[in-house]
Design a protein around this motif. Structure first.
Motif, short mmCIF file in Angstrom:
data_model
loop_
_atom_site.label_atom_id
_atom_site.label_comp_id
_atom_site.label_asym_id
_atom_site.label_seq_id
_atom_site.Cartn_x
_atom_site.Cartn_y
_atom_site.Cartn_z
N GLN A 1 0.84 -1.20 0.00
CA GLN A 1 0.00 0.00 0.00
C GLN A 1 0.87 1.25 0.00
N ARG A 2 2.01 1.18 0.71
CA ARG A 2 2.93 2.32 0.73
C ARG A 2 3.51 2.53 -0.67
N VAL A 3 3.84 1.44 -1.35
CA VAL A 3 4.37 1.55 -2.71
C VAL A 3 3.33 2.19 -3.63
N TYR A 4 2.08 1.70 -3.57
CA TYR A 4 1.02 2.25 -4.40
C TYR A 4 0.86 3.75 -4.15
N LEU B 1 14.31 3.23 -7.63
CA LEU B 1 13.67 2.02 -7.11
C LEU B 1 14.74 1.11 -6.51
N THR B 2 14.57 0.76 -5.26
CA THR B 2 15.52 -0.13 -4.61
C THR B 2 14.80 -1.37 -4.11
N GLY B 3 15.54 -2.44 -3.93
CA GLY B 3 14.94 -3.67 -3.43
C GLY B 3 15.72 -4.87 -3.94
N GLU B 4 15.51 -6.00 -3.29
CA GLU B 4 16.21 -7.22 -3.67
C GLU B 4 15.81 -7.65 -5.08
N SER B 5 16.63 -8.48 -5.67
CA SER B 5 16.33 -9.02 -7.00
C SER B 5 15.03 -9.82 -6.95
N GLY B 6 14.19 -9.60 -7.94
CA GLY B 6 12.95 -10.36 -8.03
C GLY B 6 11.78 -9.75 -7.30
N THR B 7 11.89 -8.50 -6.84
CA THR B 7 10.79 -7.88 -6.09
C THR B 7 9.83 -7.10 -6.97
N GLY B 8 10.10 -6.98 -8.26
CA GLY B 8 9.15 -6.34 -9.16
C GLY B 8 9.43 -4.89 -9.47
N LYS B 9 10.70 -4.52 -9.52
CA LYS B 9 11.05 -3.11 -9.73
C LYS B 9 10.61 -2.63 -11.13
N ALA C 1 15.44 4.91 -12.20
CA ALA C 1 16.60 4.02 -12.02
C ALA C 1 16.23 2.93 -11.02
N ALA C 2 16.84 1.77 -11.17
CA ALA C 2 16.55 0.65 -10.28
C ALA C 2 17.84 -0.06 -9.91
N THR C 3 17.90 -0.55 -8.69
CA THR C 3 19.10 -1.26 -8.24
C THR C 3 18.77 -2.19 -7.08
N ASN C 4 19.51 -3.28 -6.97
CA ASN C 4 19.40 -4.14 -5.79
C ASN C 4 20.59 -3.93 -4.85
N ILE D 1 11.84 4.77 -3.82
CA ILE D 1 10.75 3.82 -3.53
C ILE D 1 11.38 2.47 -3.27
N ARG D 2 11.19 1.96 -2.06
CA ARG D 2 11.76 0.65 -1.70
C ARG D 2 10.72 -0.44 -1.93
N LEU D 3 11.10 -1.44 -2.70
CA LEU D 3 10.23 -2.59 -2.94
C LEU D 3 10.45 -3.63 -1.85
N PRO D 4 9.43 -4.00 -1.09
CA PRO D 4 9.63 -4.95 0.01
C PRO D 4 9.89 -6.35 -0.52
#
Length: 452
Positions: free
Chosen positions: A153-156, A171-179, A283-286, A311-314
């Motif tokens: 919900q925070r991402v939305y 966009l930050t977050g682990e690989s495979g989180t949907g960035k 930009a996106a990175t893990n 924006i951090r992807l959980p």
């Protein structure tokens, strides 16, 4: 039972009918007995039922015809048929018409309650899967993003806020989180939605190719440049450019990109004409870019230019309540793709998947569901169909790995979520394990927006 399951017993022999009604009533079910198929259909029309137990030889509407009418009008209602020992062929025909199982007369007192329990469990599982599908229809948001957990919900909310602003997003977050999905959502909800969405994977390019891929080149710029090539930055004019794995850029490439990011102007390799482009940068990175800056691997000025709105992807382990929705979504996708019957996911499987840590995140879950669609022949996916590491997740359910810097609120929320999953959402047991009162647990569940 909190909500008593509704059962209708259909048999023209009043003694058998009353005996079965008595046995089932003592087991806590809401049972009604009727003497014919016509009466049963009327009773179903009046107040429905989860299970119908019916004789096959009755006056009026025959057993097989009764089952066909029942399943046509109430396909979700389970049916168990009763038949004489010498009429097994008739029972098989009844199952082809939609019955779940059969019992031979005289009724086996040990088998009877087991068949009833399994039929009701099948009904409950089908209902849970239908509810999941219904929720899924309304929860697929922002260009195929799925999830209703509080972290999502925070991402939305952030996507809504930044979409039309035009600012650079990191966009930050682990690989495979949907960035990439989030980047597409930002693009499609912006005024640039009709423009191009262009991606460039920085990690897949050696340093000497990055400049030509990003900016393009003129014919004859170097050996092998037999035609003019338009770069990704120019292709993204009036649209959005996603630079994936931005943390993998070399220091030289970072300098080249920073200059363009600031001016939105560039020249193609071998060219003299200055080209001005209006492209939104995502930009996106893990990688942890702050740490990379400290170690001298990433330019501080570029980091601050990119990190206007982070924006951090959980990771999936932080949004366990989204796993059923995601699993159902992928199950439907791959069943259609591979032309397979849509399977159900058993409660035990869903419980194990919610306990598992998912190091590969959504990508790993998606790959697993495709594998299960192809390899499982049964109508429902069971624990034994899962990989060993997921089957073993229950053994590690009481272990939590906490990353340094995780907030206390996030740690508490995850502890509550995992405990609820471990005890199958039994709040009293969860409160006892957590060492807090039931009232305090209920408050925390509401505060953190935990969905059970």
């Amino acid at each position: 039972m909190t909500d008593r399951a509704g059962i209708i017993v259909v048999d023209d022999e009043i003694n058998i009918r009353n005996a079965l009604v008595t046995v089932l009533s003592k087991q806590g079910y809401d049972v009604r007995g009727v003497g014919s198929g016509e009466e049963a259909l009327e009773e179903l029309t009046r107040c429905g039922a989860e299970l119908v137990i019916t004789d096959l030889k009755m006056p009026g509407v025959g057993g097989i015809e009764f089952i066909r009418r029942l399943k046509a009008a109430w396909p979700e209602t389970e049916v168990v048929v009763m038949t004489a020992y010498g009429s097994i062929d008739t029972a098989v025909e009844a199952m082809r018409s939609g019955a779940y199982d059969y019992l031979t007369k005289p009724i086996d007192r040990e088998r009877f309650p087991l068949v009833v329990t399994k039929a009701l469990e099948r009904r409950a599982l089908a209902n849970e899967n239908k509810q999941l599908r219904d929720r899924l229809e309304t929860r697929v948001r922002y260009d195929q993003m799925v999830g209703e957990s509080e972290p999502m919900q925070r991402v939305y909310s952030l996507v809504e806020m930044v979409a039309d602003s035009g600012v650079t997003v990191l966009l930050t977050g682990e690989s495979g989180t949907g960035k990439e999905l989030v980047a597409r959502a930002i693009h499609h909800k912006s005024a640039r939605a009709d423009g191009p969405f262009v991606t460039l994977n920085c990690g897949a390019l050696p340093e000497n190719l990055f400049e030509s891929e990003l900016f393009g080149y003129e014919k004859g710029a170097f050996t092998g440049a037999t035609t003019t090539k338009v770069g990704r930055f120019e292709l993204a004019d009036n649209g959005t450019l996603l630079l994936d794995e931005i943390g993998e850029l070399s220091l030289k490439s970072q300098v080249d990109f920073l200059r363009v990011l600031e001016t939105k102007e560039f020249r193609r390799l071998g060219g003299t004409k200055v080209i001005k482009v209006d492209a939104r940068i995502v930009a996106a990175t893990n990688r942890n870019l702050e740490e990379a800056v400290k170690q001298g691997d990433f330019r501080e000025d570029l980091y601050y230019r990119l990190n206007v709105v982070p924006i951090r992807l959980p990771p999936l382990r932080e949004r366990g309540e989204d796993i059923p929705l995601l699993a159902e979504r992928f199950l439907r996708e791959f069943s259609a793709q591979h032309h397979r019957d849509l399977k159900e996911i058993s409660r035990d499987v869903m419980r194990l998947m919610r306990l598992y840590a998912w190091p590969g995140n959504i990508r790993q879950l998606r790959n697993l569901m495709e594998r299960l669609v192809i390899t499982v022949k049964e109508p429902a996916i069971q624990p034994e169909h899962l990989p060993e590491e997921i089957q073993a997740s229950q053994e590690h359910a009481r272990t939590m790995v906490v990353t340094l810097g995780t907030s206390l609120n996030d740690i508490e929320r995850e502890a509550i979520r995992r405990t609820l999953a471990e005890v199958v959402n039994h709040r009293e047991k969860a409160a006892k394990l957590l060492g807090i009162s039931l009232r305090a647990l209920q408050y925390k569940i509401k505060e953190y927006g935990i969905r059970e």
